[in-house]
Design an enzyme around this catalytic site. Structure first.
Site, PDB file in Angstrom:
ATOM      1  N   GLU A  93       8.985  12.200   9.541  1.00 16.35           N
ATOM      2  CA  GLU A  93       8.893  13.588   9.116  1.00 16.35           C
ATOM      3  C   GLU A  93       7.446  14.052   9.122  1.00 16.35           C
ATOM      4  OE1 GLU A  93      12.906  13.778   6.524  1.00 16.35           O
ATOM      5  OE2 GLU A  93      11.086  14.480   5.590  1.00 16.35           O
ATOM      6  N   CYS A 109       0.978  17.863   7.672  1.00  7.72           N
ATOM      7  CA  CYS A 109       1.145  16.595   6.961  1.00  7.72           C
ATOM      8  C   CYS A 109       1.824  15.606   7.908  1.00  7.72           C
ATOM      9  CB  CYS A 109       2.000  16.854   5.714  1.00  7.72           C
ATOM     10  SG  CYS A 109       2.368  15.366   4.782  1.00  7.72           S
ATOM     11  N   CYS A 116       8.338   2.926   4.340  1.00  7.42           N
ATOM     12  CA  CYS A 116       7.111   2.489   3.655  1.00  7.42           C
ATOM     13  C   CYS A 116       7.395   1.196   2.908  1.00  7.42           C
ATOM     14  CB  CYS A 116       6.665   3.562   2.655  1.00  7.42           C
ATOM     15  SG  CYS A 116       5.090   3.190   1.849  1.00  7.42           S
ATOM     16  N   CYS A 120       6.683   2.210  -4.307  1.00  6.39           N
ATOM     17  CA  CYS A 120       6.401   3.026  -5.502  1.00  6.39           C
ATOM     18  C   CYS A 120       7.731   3.544  -6.065  1.00  6.39           C
ATOM     19  CB  CYS A 120       5.467   4.182  -5.145  1.00  6.39           C
ATOM     20  SG  CYS A 120       3.886   3.624  -4.471  1.00  6.39           S
ATOM     21  N   CYS A 123       8.909   7.350  -5.620  1.00  9.75           N
ATOM     22  CA  CYS A 123       8.820   7.968  -4.283  1.00  9.75           C
ATOM     23  C   CYS A 123      10.090   7.701  -3.488  1.00  9.75           C
ATOM     24  CB  CYS A 123       7.606   7.404  -3.543  1.00  9.75           C
ATOM     25  SG  CYS A 123       7.423   8.075  -1.880  1.00  9.75           S
ATOM     26  N   CYS A 342       5.898  16.419  -1.556  1.00  9.95           N
ATOM     27  CA  CYS A 342       5.352  15.058  -1.660  1.00  9.95           C
ATOM     28  C   CYS A 342       6.398  14.101  -2.211  1.00  9.95           C
ATOM     29  CB  CYS A 342       4.197  15.004  -2.649  1.00  9.95           C
ATOM     30  SG  CYS A 342       2.813  15.993  -2.215  1.00  9.95           S
TER      31      CYS A 342
END
Ligand code: SAH
Length: 360
Positions: A93, A109, A116, A120, A123, A342
């Site tokens: 994305e 962005c 990932c 975290c 997230c 975010c």
């Protein structure tokens, strides 16, 4: 560096620097071909136009395929969330964020990985795990595809932030390579001061990036003011505690007047109390910084363990930091209604496309 080969044994074009093009046997000044590849304003609807009478060796040896924009979700605030499909079907994305002020600018962005590995807990991307790293040509190709469709066509009006999917410093060699291409004066020539790399605090990657030819701006996700809280939110805090992270920032080759962006996702009842604000201010100390407080962007519905603090708590937290002399901005993420904010970027890779099956 070993370059990946795709599409009919040709080398991907998008991670080639002028020096590489010379090595491929491009007879004329390779900066011309390099510039043409990067100048999206000269492309036609389907992509770069390189076919000319008497095609050169370099033209024939380069694969000009770009990531394909397969979904575009505009949001009411002008941001557009884009899903891009890569050659193997994996999806990433990017977010296009124009700002129509006196001097119009666009922030794009970018993603650095598919998924990932950082884990975290707040997230959404972390839920995917790491599918794979992006190659440098995919990082650059991602940007060129976005610029070709949505602009701007010149880097003068462009800011780049590596805050999409992935941990850029966990894929630091590809990142450095992409910076070599994006910042080269013969091409798009993005000023490194217009590029911000956001890291979860990968101290090993910081040491590598500090030695890069083009050193970008840094954003660091702090998110916890003590090692205990930070570790509970960000597993990377176990490997690199706050003191080591701070030492890496002190050692960073800072430009004059450069400030670190420190990001702090505010989670109700977890890290938003006054004591956390005091400790955070003590940790920042005399680091030249702007503190971005990001109220949690909810995802995952009612099952999520985290909540956004109420605005009174956000104000109190920010007021306390300011009382300590911190420069604080509250960052309300753009694109919330298009799931572009975010920490909410997840582009599921279609099952048929994962593995080694390639798109025809
Ligand atoms: N891996 C990099 C960049 C990705 S995320 C990093 O960790 O910095 C960019 C920012 O969004 C980070 O500061 C991250 O802490 C924050 N973030 C992640 N999930 C979020 C959420 N649900 N709400 C608000 N901010 C979030």
């Amino acid at each position: 560096m070993t370059a990946s080969v795709s599409g009919g044994g040709r080398l991907p074009a998008w991670d080639r620097t002028p020096a590489d093009l010379r090595g491929l046997g491009y007879a004329r000044d390779p900066r011309h071909l390099f510039g043409r590849l990067q100048r999206v304003a000269t492309w036609d609807a389907s992509g770069p136009v390189l076919a000319r009478p008497g095609r050169t060796l370099a033209d024939r040896s380069l694969c000009l395929d770009l990531p394909e924009i397969v979904e575009a979700r505009p949001s009411a605030d002008g941001a557009t969330r884009l899903v891009l499909a890569l050659e193997d079907g994996a999806r990433i994305e990017a977010v296009h964020m124009p700002r129509a002020v006196v001097r119009p600018r666009v922030t794009v962005c970018l993603s650095s990985q598919v998924g990932c590995a950082m884990g975290c807990t707040f997230c959404a991307t972390a839920r995917m795990g790491l599918v794979r790293n992006l190659a440098a040509h995919e990082i650059v190709g991602q940007l060129l595809a976005v610029l070709h469709r949505y602009g701007p066509t010149s880097a003068q009006k462009l800011n780049l932030v590596f805050m999409g999917m992935g941990e850029p410093l966990h894929n630091v060699e590809a990142l450095v390579r992409a910076l070599d291409v994006l910042c080269d004066p013969a091409g798009l020539a993005v000023a490194p001061s217009r590029i911000t790399v956001s890291t979860a605090g990968h101290v090993g990657g910081l040491a590598r990036l500090a030695r890069a030819r083009w050193v970008p701006e840094l954003a660091v996700s702090v998110n916890g003011a003590t090692d205990a809280v930070r570790r509970s939110l960000m597993p990377i805090g176990k490997r690199w505690p706050l003191a080591e992270l701070r030492a890496a920032l002190v050692a960073w080759p800072r430009r004059p007047h450069q400030k670190f962006t420190l990001e702090y996702v505010l989670l109700a009842g977890v890290n938003d109390d006054d004591e956390s604000a005091d400790r955070l201010a003590a940790w920042t100390g005399d680091l030249a910084h702007v503190l971005n407080v990001i109220p949690f962007n909810a995802w995952g519905g009612a099952g999520s363990p985290y909540r956004e603090p109420c605005s009174e708590r956000v104000d109190a937290f920010v007021g306390r930091l300011r009382g300590h002399g911190c420069l604080v901005k509250v960052r309300r993420s753009r694109g919330r209604d298009a799931r572009a904010a975010c920490g909410t970027l997840v582009a599921p890779t279609p099952r048929a496309a994962s593995g080694s099956v390639s798109r025809s």
